[in-house]
Design an enzyme around this catalytic site. Sequence first.
Site, PDB file in Angstrom:
ATOM      1  N   GLU A  38       8.022   2.269  14.726  1.00 35.99           N
ATOM      2  CA  GLU A  38       8.890   2.671  13.619  1.00 35.99           C
ATOM      3  C   GLU A  38       8.911   4.191  13.535  1.00 35.99           C
ATOM      4  OE1 GLU A  38       7.451   0.529  10.089  1.00 35.99           O
ATOM      5  OE2 GLU A  38       9.057  -0.911  10.437  1.00 35.99           O
ATOM      6  N   ASN A  96       0.795  -1.238   0.000  1.00 39.94           N
ATOM      7  CA  ASN A  96       0.000   0.000   0.000  1.00 39.94           C
ATOM      8  C   ASN A  96       0.828   1.289   0.000  1.00 39.94           C
ATOM      9  OD1 ASN A  96       0.684  -0.505   2.653  1.00 39.94           O
ATOM     10  ND2 ASN A  96      -1.293   0.087   3.497  1.00 39.94           N
ATOM     11  N   GLU A 149       4.283  -4.332  12.464  1.00 36.17           N
ATOM     12  CA  GLU A 149       3.335  -3.238  12.185  1.00 36.17           C
ATOM     13  C   GLU A 149       2.156  -3.882  11.468  1.00 36.17           C
ATOM     14  OE1 GLU A 149       3.485  -0.199  13.136  1.00 36.17           O
ATOM     15  OE2 GLU A 149       5.557  -0.053  13.806  1.00 36.17           O
ATOM     16  N   CYS A 200      -3.373   1.315   6.812  1.00 38.28           N
ATOM     17  CA  CYS A 200      -3.644   0.709   8.124  1.00 38.28           C
ATOM     18  C   CYS A 200      -4.215   1.751   9.074  1.00 38.28           C
ATOM     19  CB  CYS A 200      -2.361   0.123   8.693  1.00 38.28           C
ATOM     20  SG  CYS A 200      -1.026   1.331   8.719  1.00 38.28           S
ATOM     21  N   SER A 219      -0.597  -7.691   7.337  1.00 42.99           N
ATOM     22  CA  SER A 219      -1.829  -8.039   8.051  1.00 42.99           C
ATOM     23  C   SER A 219      -1.525  -8.781   9.357  1.00 42.99           C
ATOM     24  CB  SER A 219      -2.696  -8.919   7.148  1.00 42.99           C
ATOM     25  OG  SER A 219      -1.993 -10.108   6.854  1.00 42.99           O
TER      26      SER A 219
HETATM   27  P1  NAP Z   1      -0.185  -9.157   3.879  1.00 43.71           P
HETATM   28  O1  NAP Z   1      -1.029 -10.015   3.048  1.00 43.71           O
HETATM   29  O2  NAP Z   1      -0.026  -9.494   5.311  1.00 43.71           O
HETATM   30  O3  NAP Z   1       1.233  -9.078   3.160  1.00 43.71           O
HETATM   31  C1  NAP Z   1       2.269  -8.271   3.656  1.00 43.71           C
HETATM   32  C2  NAP Z   1       3.584  -8.836   3.171  1.00 43.71           C
HETATM   33  O4  NAP Z   1       3.791 -10.103   3.789  1.00 43.71           O
HETATM   34  C3  NAP Z   1       3.642  -9.057   1.669  1.00 43.71           C
HETATM   35  O5  NAP Z   1       4.944  -8.785   1.224  1.00 43.71           O
HETATM   36  C4  NAP Z   1       3.323 -10.548   1.575  1.00 43.71           C
HETATM   37  O6  NAP Z   1       3.771 -11.174   0.397  1.00 43.71           O
HETATM   38  C5  NAP Z   1       4.089 -11.058   2.793  1.00 43.71           C
HETATM   39  N1  NAP Z   1       3.703 -12.401   3.217  1.00 43.71           N
HETATM   40  C6  NAP Z   1       2.491 -12.985   3.178  1.00 43.71           C
HETATM   41  N2  NAP Z   1       2.573 -14.252   3.637  1.00 43.71           N
HETATM   42  C7  NAP Z   1       3.864 -14.475   3.973  1.00 43.71           C
HETATM   43  C8  NAP Z   1       4.582 -15.579   4.498  1.00 43.71           C
HETATM   44  N3  NAP Z   1       3.991 -16.724   4.781  1.00 43.71           N
HETATM   45  N4  NAP Z   1       5.902 -15.451   4.718  1.00 43.71           N
HETATM   46  C9  NAP Z   1       6.528 -14.280   4.432  1.00 43.71           C
HETATM   47  N5  NAP Z   1       5.908 -13.194   3.935  1.00 43.71           N
HETATM   48  C10 NAP Z   1       4.578 -13.280   3.704  1.00 43.71           C
HETATM   49  O7  NAP Z   1      -0.693  -7.631   3.848  1.00 43.71           O
HETATM   50  P2  NAP Z   1      -1.024  -6.749   2.579  1.00 43.71           P
HETATM   51  O8  NAP Z   1      -2.350  -7.148   2.070  1.00 43.71           O
HETATM   52  O9  NAP Z   1       0.116  -6.705   1.631  1.00 43.71           O
HETATM   53  O10 NAP Z   1      -1.086  -5.315   3.260  1.00 43.71           O
HETATM   54  C11 NAP Z   1      -2.201  -4.866   3.919  1.00 43.71           C
HETATM   55  C12 NAP Z   1      -2.073  -5.058   5.418  1.00 43.71           C
HETATM   56  O11 NAP Z   1      -0.934  -4.390   5.900  1.00 43.71           O
HETATM   57  C13 NAP Z   1      -3.233  -4.454   6.149  1.00 43.71           C
HETATM   58  O12 NAP Z   1      -3.639  -5.312   7.183  1.00 43.71           O
HETATM   59  C14 NAP Z   1      -2.654  -3.166   6.727  1.00 43.71           C
HETATM   60  O13 NAP Z   1      -3.328  -2.683   7.857  1.00 43.71           O
HETATM   61  C15 NAP Z   1      -1.272  -3.589   7.026  1.00 43.71           C
HETATM   62  N6  NAP Z   1      -0.392  -2.420   7.122  1.00 43.71           N
HETATM   63  C16 NAP Z   1       0.048  -2.059   8.353  1.00 43.71           C
HETATM   64  C17 NAP Z   1       0.847  -0.950   8.500  1.00 43.71           C
HETATM   65  C18 NAP Z   1       1.350  -0.532   9.852  1.00 43.71           C
HETATM   66  O14 NAP Z   1       2.292   0.244   9.895  1.00 43.71           O
HETATM   67  N7  NAP Z   1       0.773  -0.999  10.946  1.00 43.71           N
HETATM   68  C19 NAP Z   1       1.215  -0.208   7.367  1.00 43.71           C
HETATM   69  C20 NAP Z   1       0.748  -0.606   6.128  1.00 43.71           C
HETATM   70  C21 NAP Z   1      -0.056  -1.732   6.017  1.00 43.71           C
HETATM   71  P3  NAP Z   1       2.671 -12.016  -0.473  1.00 43.71           P
HETATM   72  O15 NAP Z   1       1.669 -11.023  -0.902  1.00 43.71           O
HETATM   73  O16 NAP Z   1       3.456 -12.616  -1.566  1.00 43.71           O
HETATM   74  O17 NAP Z   1       2.065 -13.061   0.369  1.00 43.71           O
END
Ligand code: NAP
Length: 479
Positions: free
Chosen positions: A459, A152, A251, A285, A230
């Site tokens: 962070e 994002n 995060e 997020c 996530s």
């Molecule tokens: P996601 O599905 O959790 O993916 C995040 C990252 O993790 C991607 O690079 C993903 O790659 C990787 N990943 C997934 N499964 C994995 C595994 N088994 N081993 C290693 N890496 C793995 O989240 P997203 O849909 O990309 O992003 C949205 C989420 O991020 C939302 O929940 C949002 O709230 C959160 N977010 C939080 C913050 C914060 O600072 N708190 C900031 C921005 C976003 P793949 O897609 O290839 O699986």
Amino acid sequence: MTDTPTQLFIGGSWLDAADGATMPVDDPATGEIIARVADAGAKDARLAEAAAVQAQEEWARTAPRARSEILRRAYEIILERTDELAHLMTAEMGKPLTEARGEVAYAAEFFRWFSEEAVRIDGGGGILPDGRNRMLLSRRPVGPCLLITPWNFPLAMGTRKIGPAIAAGCTMILKPAPQTPLSSLALAAILKEAGLPDGVLNVVTTSRAGEVCEPLLRGGRIRKLSFTGSTNVGRLLLAQSAEAVVRTSMELGGNAPFVVFEDADLDKAVDGAMLAKMRNMGEACTAANRFFVHHSVAEEFGRRLAERMGALVVGPGTQDGVDVGPLIDRTGRAKVEELVADAVERGAQVLVGGRAPEGPGCFYPPTVLTDVDSGSRLMDTEIFGPVAAILTFDDEDEVIRRANDTPWGLVGYVFTEGLDRALRVSERLEVGMVGLNTGLVSNPAAPFGGVKQSGLGREGGRVGIDEFLEYQYLAVPVR
Ligand code: NAP
């Protein structure tokens, strides 16, 4: 975009995946493939690990001033290339160019901030209470890190981790999200140009996240995981990190309450709502997920918000005048559609939006729902789209209880003109950050992060570098 690297960046070299695999990157505004990048597997991960491990000792010994100056140079190069980077980000992620330019500045600022922090890493020490011993405290880099980022904020989520890791003297492997690998590869090229030694940063783009990351976390040579994504994936990675006792920063997701009291300045509240909801098309997020508005002002707030949301221009992020780009992909849009349909089935009224347009691209219109039932699925799911769901409340205790009634605790927004109430309510919200009469909290100089299932650690800010440092205590007898 023809010069943007598309290979893996390992040990300072650009490499194809060992098995030659590639993966497509598409433009969410058209669905067209804009590039193919290397798709790393386990063998490439081992290579990146070896490069990071090998570079660690010398990098840790590099003068803090030298590390600081590399970050400073990279900061300047990023700003010089704002337009190019913004176009790249818009092409792979969809956000409008104005927002992409804003993200470039935000992302660069993490490098400037941590270039300043790199030379302020202090230890400490003194005579211990028994008078017979001294302690000397030094702070050392935690070691090779694995950094995993979401799609994002393709640039800023990377610099928020890479900046403090470089400042602290850690080497690293960055695994960006497969939807947005190009921004991270462009960033690696900039850091190389800024003088970052080979092996300090390695970037592995992959569609095989588990195959690449799990062996790294379990292998015992990676000493730190910094993850943004996530909560579900975070939980899985925490379990994988337990085996080799890898330090973690998490995060994770949010479910932000946005509370408007009867004494709020409604101009500020509507401005704040537009920012907290619409920044990044709601794919943040920090996005306001649940609007709790005092019943006496709910109708006016809803009407004014719907007017502003309805006036936004939806379209490809590269077009002039566009305010709202496409969502990241069809899955993301289908989730938003399902959440809205569920809320409407339970009695919500649609003031504006609510229906995805026909045609190519993953567009969804800005949408305002009122009379949302508190049992609706969007109350306990991150919407991650441009949908404002409004509920009403009667008193302060009630709204605090409802705002806190969620496993997440990243950020909350409070709108009131009463000072006592502002402080009281902020202190009672179970969140890591509060926007008080503002819809934007993110700032590189402030500690970003959540409580409960929104994460572990912070962070940015003065404390951001701590996540990448360890203390060593040296005991010295007083002679
Ligand atoms: P996601 O599905 O959790 O993916 C995040 C990252 O993790 C991607 O690079 C993903 O790659 C990787 N990943 C997934 N499964 C994995 C595994 N088994 N081993 C290693 N890496 C793995 O989240 P997203 O849909 O990309 O992003 C949205 C989420 O991020 C939302 O929940 C949002 O709230 C959160 N977010 C939080 C913050 C914060 O600072 N708190 C900031 C921005 C976003 P793949 O897609 O290839 O699986």
